[in-house]
Design a protein around this motif. Structure first.
Motif, PDB file in Angstrom:
ATOM      1  N   SER A 324     -93.709 -92.446  44.162  1.00 58.52           N
ATOM      2  CA  SER A 324     -92.820 -92.972  45.198  1.00 58.52           C
ATOM      3  C   SER A 324     -91.426 -92.385  45.092  1.00 58.52           C
ATOM      4  O   SER A 324     -91.034 -91.824  44.061  1.00 58.52           O
ATOM      5  CB  SER A 324     -92.747 -94.504  45.100  1.00 58.52           C
ATOM      6  N   TRP A 326     -87.761 -91.387  47.914  1.00 55.90           N
ATOM      7  CA  TRP A 326     -87.194 -91.376  49.259  1.00 55.90           C
ATOM      8  C   TRP A 326     -86.852 -89.942  49.644  1.00 55.90           C
ATOM      9  O   TRP A 326     -86.695 -89.068  48.778  1.00 55.90           O
ATOM     10  CB  TRP A 326     -85.968 -92.275  49.369  1.00 55.90           C
ATOM     11  N   ARG A 358     -85.907 -98.325  53.047  1.00 57.49           N
ATOM     12  CA  ARG A 358     -85.139 -98.288  51.800  1.00 57.49           C
ATOM     13  C   ARG A 358     -83.693 -98.649  52.119  1.00 57.49           C
ATOM     14  O   ARG A 358     -82.832 -97.788  52.266  1.00 57.49           O
ATOM     15  CB  ARG A 358     -85.237 -96.909  51.160  1.00 57.49           C
ATOM     16  N   THR A 373     -86.505 -94.064  54.954  1.00 57.86           N
ATOM     17  CA  THR A 373     -86.577 -92.859  54.133  1.00 57.86           C
ATOM     18  C   THR A 373     -87.565 -92.997  52.980  1.00 57.86           C
ATOM     19  O   THR A 373     -87.736 -92.069  52.200  1.00 57.86           O
ATOM     20  CB  THR A 373     -85.191 -92.529  53.557  1.00 57.86           C
ATOM     21  N   GLY A 374     -88.205 -94.149  52.855  1.00 62.13           N
ATOM     22  CA  GLY A 374     -89.080 -94.398  51.715  1.00 62.13           C
ATOM     23  C   GLY A 374     -90.487 -93.868  51.910  1.00 62.13           C
ATOM     24  O   GLY A 374     -90.978 -93.742  53.035  1.00 62.13           O
ATOM     25  N   TRP A 375     -91.150 -93.582  50.805  1.00 64.80           N
ATOM     26  CA  TRP A 375     -92.544 -93.143  50.835  1.00 64.80           C
ATOM     27  C   TRP A 375     -93.211 -93.542  49.528  1.00 64.80           C
ATOM     28  O   TRP A 375     -92.546 -93.751  48.505  1.00 64.80           O
ATOM     29  CB  TRP A 375     -92.656 -91.630  51.045  1.00 64.80           C
ATOM     30  N   ARG A 376     -94.517 -93.658  49.584  1.00 69.41           N
ATOM     31  CA  ARG A 376     -95.268 -94.009  48.378  1.00 69.41           C
ATOM     32  C   ARG A 376     -96.729 -93.629  48.554  1.00 69.41           C
ATOM     33  O   ARG A 376     -97.324 -93.871  49.607  1.00 69.41           O
ATOM     34  CB  ARG A 376     -95.153 -95.503  48.093  1.00 69.41           C
ATOM     35  N   ASP A 443     -88.771 -91.281  42.528  1.00 70.07           N
ATOM     36  CA  ASP A 443     -88.516 -92.434  41.661  1.00 70.07           C
ATOM     37  C   ASP A 443     -89.588 -92.583  40.581  1.00 70.07           C
ATOM     38  O   ASP A 443     -89.284 -92.843  39.418  1.00 70.07           O
ATOM     39  CB  ASP A 443     -88.460 -93.713  42.496  1.00 70.07           C
ATOM     40  N   ASN A 499     -92.214-102.250  50.636  1.00 64.14           N
ATOM     41  CA  ASN A 499     -91.057-101.711  49.924  1.00 64.14           C
ATOM     42  C   ASN A 499     -91.579-100.827  48.800  1.00 64.14           C
ATOM     43  O   ASN A 499     -92.151-101.320  47.833  1.00 64.14           O
ATOM     44  CB  ASN A 499     -90.195-102.840  49.356  1.00 64.14           C
ATOM     45  N   PRO A 500     -91.415 -99.509  48.894  1.00 66.22           N
ATOM     46  CA  PRO A 500     -92.058 -98.615  47.925  1.00 66.22           C
ATOM     47  C   PRO A 500     -91.544 -98.759  46.505  1.00 66.22           C
ATOM     48  O   PRO A 500     -92.194 -98.295  45.567  1.00 66.22           O
ATOM     49  CB  PRO A 500     -91.756 -97.219  48.482  1.00 66.22           C
ATOM     50  N   SER A 501     -90.403 -99.399  46.313  1.00 65.83           N
ATOM     51  CA  SER A 501     -89.857 -99.540  44.962  1.00 65.83           C
ATOM     52  C   SER A 501     -90.250-100.850  44.297  1.00 65.83           C
ATOM     53  O   SER A 501     -89.879-101.095  43.153  1.00 65.83           O
ATOM     54  CB  SER A 501     -88.329 -99.427  45.003  1.00 65.83           C
TER      55      SER A 501
END
Length: 624
Positions: A324, A326, A358, A373-376, A443, A499-501
């Motif tokens: 994961s 961004w 994010r 901007t997030g991805w996972r 991350d 939420n990818p984080s």
């Protein structure tokens, strides 16, 4: 008694497979790729703002908050009610033009269960006046209503909360013991347990629900018919220390619930699901003499000695490795969503779209102008060969063109903790130079991180997830046994996997997001899931045909046209109602109270809430 889920009545080998699927999370890469099915439009989706009427009209807090005298008089009229304040607030939202409208407008009535108690000589008793003022609001407002019976881990400033929290039997336990009172920004968090209903917190909740139902059933059939839905308890999930900052993958792994009731329930669950301890041992690779010998996984093999390997647990021990981060692409072609491609040892392993929210990145980089901007990518490493694996990450910012973002070396470990050996590598795909305008960060995983799969962990997570559902069903059954049996009931849940984080397995929420008889999905949507594709794609695969949006906030400005399109999308997908926070308004003025930073309000610039208020206002003023 401890809550224990019923037998799934499946073959034993399938039990473990199903549990692992649960632990893998609902957020697999596939749900980003599926198409949203065509659904018939639902023109009667109710717009049901949640109005903060509790302080001025239910608690009757008049002195400290400078409430207008004529509002106080209105709140006390005809036995007490927030009806006049609700109507005043909705008229402002409708721009004083209540008909015709694009959607029917009602309201969500928050009913704070623990605030319904007042001290008495023999302990605590229901404040019947408060109950009546709440129920009279339903009587006095000639609009549809969603009744929100709430009692969450977030403090309600109820006097009884501190008393209940002093008893460890009411609190969720980590392996280290009962959790105390935590903080979440400016609110206290009470880490209530739901491993059992045989404790004071559950009994008080049930007592308050019974008082509300009894008073509601005194209403006329006409007034009861206004109740379009009932949402139960609010956000309900497992907890962990440092709730504000502990949602991710870093730090010591501490989750709930390891209370005696929960451990006893887990053993009973194993006995039902596996039948014999021999079957359990074969499928998880253990040597237990009986189910009573089983302890839920609670130790990290890297930091402390284990009696058995099955004692190991961390954020990844269920068998999923999150990849994961961004990425910000300033000039992606129209109609193309940038993709992240992951290769393992030279072989394609998976990809994900750059579209998850994010807000933390946007706060740090406001020049990006967007939070999506997030991805996972979740990789299942249960069958990977032990050894040193290389992960290479590429971005597809332009269709068909890859640029390499970086690589990570990770070790998949065996039970003996043998030194991992480097594994053979295949050729990587051709990649061009990276555009310097693209900003990104990987991350997870961390370089040289290690991963251990413990087959007992997904079973433990599956049990924890069922605890959430069973507790909700306990209160669902209570409402079902009342005069409101025909009123749809909804959960009031969150979607941590968007939420990818966040480590969604800490929450143990997966099972309660699945369809269950007699209980509809109620979901709180913030950021991209309100307007983007992530929630729509998940919904298409979830099996839900109807749902309610219990909290709604895009966390960015929207004009009236975009707001109308967003509402229409949810109506067509099957939303029964959509709720957002609104500050109470009396005679055109905001009522003094502790204001919610997420309230749609013309005076609240946080998260563009003032812009969103006006956009909803314009949308509601547009005839169908």
């Amino acid at each position: 008694m401890p809550l224990a889920p019923p037998s799934l009545a499946v073959r034993l080998s399938a039990v473990l497979a199903a549990a692992m699927a649960v632990a893998g999370g609902i957020a697999g890469a596939a749900w980003f790729k599926s198409a949203t099915p065509a659904r018939s439009g639902h023109a009667d989706m109710l717009i049901a703002p949640m109005i903060g009427v509790i302080e001025p009209c239910v608690l009757l807090q008049t002195g400290a908050t400078a409430v207008a005298p004529n509002l106080t008089a209105a709140c006390e009229r005809q036995g007490g009610s927030a009806g006049a304040l609700v109507e005043s607030t909705l008229r402002e939202l409708e721009s004083h033009h209540p008909a015709p409208q694009a959607y029917p407008v009602g309201y969500t009535l928050p009913i704070p269960l623990l605030q319904l108690f007042k001290p008495a000589q023999d302990g605590w008793q229901i404040d019947q006046g408060m109950v009546q003022r709440l129920v009279h609001t339903v009587r006095d407002v000639q609009r549809p209503v969603i009744m929100y019976l709430f009692s969450t881990h977030f403090a309600a400033d109820a006097p009884i909360e501190r008393a209940l929290a002093s008893d460890p039997a009411n609190m969720a336990h980590t392996r280290d013991g009962a959790l105390g009172v935590d903080d979440y920004y400016d609110s206290s968090v009470y880490n209530w347990t739901f491993a059992s209903t045989a404790n004071a917190i559950s009994e008080r909740r049930a007592q308050a629900v019974a008082a509300v139902l009894q008073e509601t059933c005194k209403l006329t059939a006409h007034d009861r018919a206004k109740i379009r839905g009932i949402t139960l308890l609010g956000e309900l999930h497992h907890l962990f220390p440092n709730f504000q900052a502990g949602m991710g993958f870093d730090g010591k792994y501490r989750i709930t619930d390891y209370s005696a009731a929960s451990v006893q329930g887990f053993r009973a669950y194993l006995a039902r699901e596996f039948g014999t301890v021999a079957h359990l041992n074969r499928l998880v690779g253990a040597d237990y003499a009986s189910f009573d010998e089983v302890q839920p996984p609670s130790k990290d093999i890297r930091m402390e000695p284990l009696g058995r390997f099955s004692e190991h647990i961390d954020s990844f021990a269920h068998g999923t490795m999150p990849i994961s981060g961004w990425a910000y692409v300033p000039a992606a072609p129209a109609g193309h969503t940038p993709q992240i491609h992951v290769y393992r040892n030279g072989q394609f392993a998976g990809k994900a779209a750059v579209l998850l929210s994010r807000q933390d990145v946007l706060a740090a980089m406001p020049q990006f102008g967007k939070a999506n901007t997030g991805w996972r990518v979740n990789l299942d490493f249960r069958q990977w060969r032990p050894g040193q694996h290389r992960l290479d990450l590429f971005m597809e910012a332009q269709p068909g063109r890859l640029t390499q973002l970086g690589s990570r070396q990770v070790a998949v470990m065996d039970r003996a903790q043998s030194t991992p050996q480097a594994l053979p590598q295949g050729p990587l795909p051709a990649a061009g130079p990276r555009d310097d305008a693209i900003a990104f960060h990987i991350d997870f995983p961390k370089e040289q991180s290690s991963y251990y799969f413990n087959p007992l962990v997904p079973v433990w997570h599956a049990y924890r997830a069922r605890q959430v559902t069973d507790y909700l069903q306990h209160f669902n059954a209570q409402v079902n046994a009342s005069c409101l049996t025909d009123v749809p009931r909804y959960t009031h849940q969150i979607m941590p996997f968007t939420n990818p984080s966040w480590d969604e397995h800490k929450f143990g929420i997966e099972d309660s997001l699945r369809p269950h008889p007699g209980l509809r999905l109620g979901i709180s949507l913030y950021g991209e899931p309100t307007y983007g594709s992530s929630f729509s794609h998940w919904l298409a695969r979830s099996g839900h045909r109807r749902y309610g949006i219990t909290e709604f906030h895009p966390l960015k400005p929207m004009d009236a046209r975009t707001m109308a399109q967003t509402l229409q999308k949810h109506a067509q997908q099957g939303a029964d109602f959509l709720s957002f926070f609104v500050e109470p308004s009396w005679e055109g003025q905001r009522v003094p109270r502790g204001h919610n930073i997420f309230s749609f309000d013309p005076l609240n610039a946080e998260f563009a809430s003032d812009v969103l208020y006006r956009s909803v206002q314009q949308t509601l003023s547009t005839a169908r």
